[in-house]
Motif scaffolding. Structure first.
Motif, PDB file in Angstrom:
ATOM      1  N   SER A 132      38.513  55.085  41.357  1.00 54.85           N
ATOM      2  CA  SER A 132      39.756  54.484  41.598  1.00 54.85           C
ATOM      3  C   SER A 132      40.946  55.224  41.407  1.00 54.85           C
ATOM      4  CB  SER A 132      39.765  53.141  41.226  1.00 54.85           C
ATOM      5  OG  SER A 132      40.755  52.205  41.530  1.00 54.85           O
ATOM      6  N   HIS A 133      40.880  55.778  40.143  1.00 49.83           N
ATOM      7  CA  HIS A 133      42.116  56.585  39.532  1.00 49.83           C
ATOM      8  C   HIS A 133      42.534  57.733  40.497  1.00 49.83           C
ATOM      9  CE1 HIS A 133      44.095  59.545  37.089  1.00 49.83           C
ATOM     10  NE2 HIS A 133      44.661  58.667  36.640  1.00 49.83           N
ATOM     11  N   ASN A 151      43.951  57.007  43.792  1.00 51.00           N
ATOM     12  CA  ASN A 151      45.357  56.499  43.758  1.00 51.00           C
ATOM     13  C   ASN A 151      46.418  57.547  43.351  1.00 51.00           C
ATOM     14  OD1 ASN A 151      45.163  53.676  44.558  1.00 51.00           O
ATOM     15  ND2 ASN A 151      44.340  53.473  42.724  1.00 51.00           N
ATOM     16  N   THR A 152      46.161  58.658  43.384  1.00 48.88           N
ATOM     17  CA  THR A 152      47.024  60.061  43.089  1.00 48.88           C
ATOM     18  C   THR A 152      47.737  60.360  44.447  1.00 48.88           C
ATOM     19  OG1 THR A 152      45.120  61.643  43.188  1.00 48.88           O
ATOM     20  CG2 THR A 152      45.664  60.594  41.005  1.00 48.88           C
ATOM     21  N   ARG A 211      46.125  62.209  48.185  1.00 46.47           N
ATOM     22  CA  ARG A 211      46.796  61.670  49.409  1.00 46.47           C
ATOM     23  C   ARG A 211      47.258  62.766  50.138  1.00 46.47           C
ATOM     24  NH1 ARG A 211      49.061  57.081  47.620  1.00 46.47           N
ATOM     25  NH2 ARG A 211      50.987  57.765  47.642  1.00 46.47           N
ATOM     26  N   GLU A 251      42.405  53.425  52.929  1.00 43.15           N
ATOM     27  CA  GLU A 251      43.737  53.934  53.264  1.00 43.15           C
ATOM     28  C   GLU A 251      43.230  55.266  53.871  1.00 43.15           C
ATOM     29  OE1 GLU A 251      47.890  55.516  51.531  1.00 43.15           O
ATOM     30  OE2 GLU A 251      46.683  54.188  50.341  1.00 43.15           O
TER      31      GLU A 251
END
Length: 502
Positions: A134-135, A138-139, A143, A449
């Motif tokens: 998860s960490h 989300n960086t 992405r 996403e």
């Protein structure tokens, strides 16, 4: 000879009642009523008669029930509950998440392939992997890396390949092409490794072929009517289980080799400049080959077929709905001079069209949990400890109770609300327990996403330049099949036409 004839006759007499039941069930195999159960064998003959359309069959049965839930009696008294009731789904995936786990049956079936990867474990092992993943997801750097990988694969491989198909007027299997596209992408994102599976020659890359075989055969295990049969074959190493062992060995050995090479590469560097998931896991101290291999194989499984399945059915659906295709094209033209990330973010109508496509054809059409204690679902269904409970996104997308009388219409507008002042569309998010295409609750998909970014970039890149024309007769629906993820039976054969540019 007489003794043999007598024994055969006796056997035939004993089988007569079962043969009678078999033919009765074959006659009624298309029935959507809850199948009749018999002592010992349960609903075996109905299950057998619908083995190759189990998703559609179970969905049809669900639609006839008052609470969108039914219980199937399998051989030897084993029960499986199927539900498309959002209250039950929320109860399983969120409020009573601690009770509904992967369970022993799922884990033991998939252990050879997935090991202790995130999709095959519960409890603390799952929680730890989830936190780390998860960490990383989300960086901003990951992405950006994903965006770069997708654009490179799109512009350097997919578009040129389709351009050649258009110029040569040849028929191509778009499902196979999209699977290759997704496989290259996820391998780069997960391992930092490029299998070049979408090269012009469409090679039979060993790792990709072995992975496909492992997925197909593990799915056959999972859906076996008599699980003890595959266990016997595994014990004696023959038939499909021998092929499965060879495929899994190929996948895991290759993955471990990549892990070791990446470890060596990182040991020689003073700082991390690799942004693939494997590098990220290794850089924070995960040095156990088996653990890291399990994690990365799970992410390849998640990213390999889901987006390609969604896109395959999407391109077929818009070919059947030219008005929708025209609206998507207009949106693409309006965003053509927007930076890549902003373009994808602002493709509201395309986003709605993809969601509507996945309502009909979810990449994972059914998912199961096992109850760790006796329990009662919100609709009153009793669940005995150890029972498999399957929530059914495919059936949920077809339920009139959830989507209204026009549920069978492909209508992206059901996901949109028009701003009366600006005239712009706003996307309307649906309740995740009514539309659990990306799961929901604590296990909701981390790559959601990333999946939409990839899908919208492909849609924009392909439709901006080409028209996809199925070679099948218009209006004839392709056959939906499912291994661990959805497929179009026999592939999706199309011709590619260059658009006339203004």
């Amino acid at each position: 000879m007489m003794i043999i004839d007598l024994e055969f006759s006796t056997l035939l007499i004993c089988l007569v009642p079962f043969l009678f039941i078999f033919f009765i069930n074959l006659f009624h195999s298309k029935s959507t009523k809850i199948p009749k159960s018999y002592p010992i064998i349960g609903s075996y003959f109905s299950i057998l008669a619908n083995k190759h359309r189990r998703i559609q069959w179970s969905s049809d049965i669900i639609q006839t029930t008052t609470n969108l839930t039914f219980t199937l009696i399998r051989p030897f008294g084993n029960r499986q509950i199927f539900t498309a009731n959002p209250s039950n789904v929320q109860y399983m995936l969120k409020t009573h998440f601690h009770i509904y786990q992967k369970g022993h049956m799922f884990k033991s079936t998939m252990a050879d392939f997935l090991g202790d990867g995130i999709f095959n474990v519960d409890g603390e092992i799952w929680k730890y992997q989830r936190q780390v993943a998860s960490h990383e997801f989300n960086t901003k750097s990951l992405r950006k890396f994903i965006e770069t990988v997708v654009d490179a694969e799109l512009n350097e491989r997919l578009i040129p390949l389709l351009a050649v198909a258009a110029s040569e007027k040849k028929v191509v299997d778009l499902q196979d092409i999209l699977q290759r596209f997704a496989f290259d992408n996820i391998c780069k994102i997960a391992f930092g490794y490029d299998p070049a599976y979408l090269s012009p020659s469409l090679p039979q890359e060993k790792f990709a072929v072995a992975f496909e075989e492992a997925v197909k055969l593990s799915s056959e295990r999972f859906n076996a009517i008599f699980p003890f049969l595959w266990k016997i074959k595994r014990h004696f190493d023959f038939g499909s289980e021998k092929r499965f062992r060879i495929a899994v060995d190929e996948v895991r050995q290759f993955a471990k080799q990549l892990v070791r090479e990446k470890q060596s590469e990182l040991n020689q560097k003073s700082s991390l400049d690799s942004v693939d998931l494997l590098s990220r896991f290794l850089s924070v101290g995960h040095r156990d080959d088996d653990f890291v291999t399990d994690v990365v194989i799970s992410f390849i499984l998640a990213g390999r077929d889901t987006t390609s399945a969604a896109l395959t059915w999407f391109f077929w659906l818009i070919s059947e709905h030219p008005v929708v295709e025209s609206s998507i094209l207009n949106e693409i033209k309006l965003k053509s001079h927007t930076p890549v990330y902003e373009e994808v973010k602002e493709m509201i109508y395309t986003h709605a069209s993809l969601c509507e496509s996945m309502r009909f054809y979810p990449p994972v059409p059914i998912d199961s949990k096992t109850a760790t204690e006796d329990n009662v679902l919100p609709d009153g269904t009793f669940v005995k400890k150890g029972t498999r409970v399957s929530y059914h996104p495919y059936a949920m997308g077809r339920a009139e109770e959830l989507w209204g009388s026009d549920w069978n219409k492909f209508k992206p507008e059901r996901w949109l609300d028009k701003d009366e002042v600006t005239g712009n569309w706003n996307f309307v998010t649906k309740d995740m327990y009514t539309y659990p295409v990306f799961q929901a609750g604590p296990r909701i998909c981390l790559g959601k996403e990333m999946a939409f970014l990839q899908m919208k970039r492909v849609v924009a890149g392909v439709l901006r330049r080409f028209k996809v024309v199925p070679v099948t007769e218009k209006g004839v629906e392709p056959v939906f099949i499912s291994y661990l993820t959805a497929k179009m039976k026999g592939g999706f054969h199309v011709t590619i036409e260059e658009r006339d540019h203004e």
